[in-house]
Structure formats: structure tokens, C-alpha cells
Design an enzyme around this catalytic site. Structure first.
Site, PDB file in Angstrom:
ATOM      1  CE  LYS A   1      -3.059   2.874   2.639  1.00  0.00           C
ATOM      2  NZ  LYS A   1      -3.378   3.308   4.004  1.00  0.00           N
TER       3      LYS A   1
ATOM      4  N   GLY B   1      -7.788   9.632  10.237  1.00  0.00           N
ATOM      5  CA  GLY B   1      -7.980   9.767  11.676  1.00  0.00           C
ATOM      6  C   GLY B   1      -9.038  10.746  12.107  1.00  0.00           C
TER       7      GLY B   1
ATOM      8  CB  ALA C   1      -8.308   8.059   5.247  1.00  0.00           C
ATOM      9  N   GLY C   2     -10.867   8.146   7.248  1.00  0.00           N
ATOM     10  CA  GLY C   2     -12.021   8.964   7.587  1.00  0.00           C
ATOM     11  C   GLY C   2     -13.194   8.242   8.204  1.00  0.00           C
TER      12      GLY C   2
ATOM     13  CG  ASN D   1      -4.954   1.644  12.469  1.00  0.00           C
ATOM     14  OD1 ASN D   1      -3.753   1.775  12.300  1.00  0.00           O
ATOM     15  ND2 ASN D   1      -5.406   1.076  13.584  1.00  0.00           N
TER      16      ASN D   1
END
Length: 265
Positions: free
Chosen positions: A103, A164, A190-191, A212
Site C-alpha cells: 500500500k 484519523g 481514511a475517515g 485503523n
């Protein structure tokens, strides 16, 4: 959802459409527990931040998340140039005995972690030429995503909102444009902040979701991992089933108007 409905990346098929990062947990044991609860088969590893053999005297993530049980996805978190990202993934391939699915993320700003697309495109070209199978973190610009696909990326991973931030899906229309034009998997990266965000991404037609912070930063990461698993599965099934059209008023009653029982006089 049938077993035939699988996520295929670089020629390999996966039952789970949820990809999970390995950072920000209390320890490697909690990381493994969250991964198990999520049902994920692909886990991302920040090579610059996580020990996978670089430091033999320290605990290794591979003792808890062995490559025999998960597909590891080395990433370039923390890289701000194409050259830095390429060096990092060359190291990952060496540490993981030739592993080539990676990635790529090349950041442009340390505060918002937005991708630097010129450097991302440059790194993608180099990595593809060197035989890597590259999944790319990118903006939600359909033109940039098409360029990444043309360069040979095996998946494009547009952000839903800032890394995040937990702000969810801010621009569903761009995601839909990217999905419609792409012949490689499109995964939101993301988000995502909670289960409903993951479900929305899947209902839009995304092939998968990577997260994550949404899991590791939750009050109960293990429970949130389980919730995300259900959300991704439910969102995918809803997409395949096909939602009813949005209408201000129903065109017809939802119950039949003929053959009703006559009123008793």
C-alpha cells in the site's frame, strides 16, 4: 451473500472486504484480538513504525500476526516523498521474503495527512516498474484515480475524509464517479469513524473499506471491530440487493387496495 461474492485484488480472492490497520492499539495482543473480531484477511503494517524484523531484540508484530494467517499489506505511512516511499517498500519486500503486494501513501502535509498526488504518481510508476502490486491511497479526484489505474495500480483507495478524523463519507458523489469508471477495486481509505460510515461506503458500491483509528481508537476496540465487520457485510448485501428509489411520495399504496374484506355492518 454467497461465497462467490469475493474481493479480488491482484489475482487473489478474499472473503472479507474489511482491511484493518495494526497501529495505535495498546499492544500486539490487543491488535490480534481486534483483527480476529473484525474477520479481516488483509492487515496493513506501517513499515517505518512497526517492528517486523528490523529490530530483532524487540517484540515483532509477526509473532502475533503471522503471514501464514493474514495477507500483510506493508504501507508507507510517514513518507513525504516518492523516493522515501519507494525505499521503504523495497525494505518491506526484503523483510517479507519477496512480498510484492503493498500500500502506497505519500503524504503532503503533516497536519492533515492529505496525499501528495504528484509524488504519489511518481512513486506508483517506479514501484510498478519494479514489479510491485500497488494499492494506492489517494484523493477522491476521479481524474487522479484514472491516472493511477493507467499506471498499473491494482487498487485505488480514495479517502472518505482526512486520516484519523472520523468524519465519515464527505463526498459520496466523487466516490460514485470513481467506482463507475474503475476496472480495479475501489476501497475507501481514511475517515471512517463508526459502523454506519463503513456501511455507507459499501452501499455506494465500494469494493472494500480500510480502517485503523476507527477501531483502535474506540472505547472498546474489540467490540468496534465486530461492529465494523457486520457493517461492511450488511452494506455489501444492501448494495447487491438494490435499494428502492428515493421518492417524495409513494407512487402507489404499499398494501393492495383490491380484494379487501368488506366492512361489517
Amino acid at each position: 451473500m454467497t461465497t462467490e461474492d469475493t474481493l479480488t485484488i491482484a489475482g487473489r480472492s478474499y472473503q472479507s472486504r474489511l482491511l484493518v490497520g495494526t497501529g495505535k492499539y495498546q499492544d500486539f495482543a490487543q491488535t490480534r484480538a481486534a483483527l480476529d473480531a473484525s474477520g479481516t484477511q488483509i492487515v496493513t503494517v506501517a513499515i517505518r513504525r512497526t517492528n517486523i524484523g528490523q529490530n530483532p531484540d524487540e517484540p515483532s508484530l509477526l509473532d502475533f500476526v503471522p503471514p501464514s494467517q493474514f495477507t500483510l499489506l506493508p504501507n508507507t505511512a510517514g513518507c513525504y516523498s516518492a523516493d522515501d516511499a519507494v525505499r521503504t517498500l523495497r525494505l518491506a519486500r526484503e523483510l517479507l521474503d519477496g512480498h510484492d503486494l503493498v500500500k502506497l501513501e505519500v503524504l503532503g502535509d503533516p497536519q492533515n495527512l492529505f496525499p501528495n498526488m504528484p509524488e504519489t504518481l511518481k512513486a506508483t510508476r517506479t514501484l510498478v516498474d519494479e514489479g510491485f502490486k500497488v494499492m494506492v491511497y489517494c484523493t477522491d479526484d476521479p481524474i487522479q484515480c484514472r491516472m493511477l489505474e493507467d499506471l498499473g495500480s491494482v487498487a485505488v483507495m480514495p479517502l472518505a475524509s482526512l486520516i484519523g478524523s472520523g468524519m465519515g463519507i464527505l463526498n459520496p458523489w466523487n466516490l460514485r464517479l470513481i467506482i463507475d469508471q474503475s476496472s480495479v477495486p475501489v476501497l475507501v481509505d481514511a475517515g471512517v469513524g463508526t459502523a454506519s460510515d463503513a456501511a455507507i461506503a459499501m452501499e455506494l458500491g465500494c469494493d472494500g473499506v480500510l480502517m485503523n483509528t476507527a477501531i483502535a481508537g474506540a472505547r472498546d476496540p474489540i467490540l468496534m471491530a465486530s461492529a465494523m465487520r457486520k457493517a461492511v457485510e450488511g452494506g455489501r448485501e444492501a448494495y447487491l440487493a438494490g435499494r428502492v428509489p428515493r421518492k417524495l411520495y409513494s407512487a402507489a399504496p404499499s398494501s393492495p387496495t383490491e380484494g379487501l374484506i368488506a366492512a361489517v355492518k
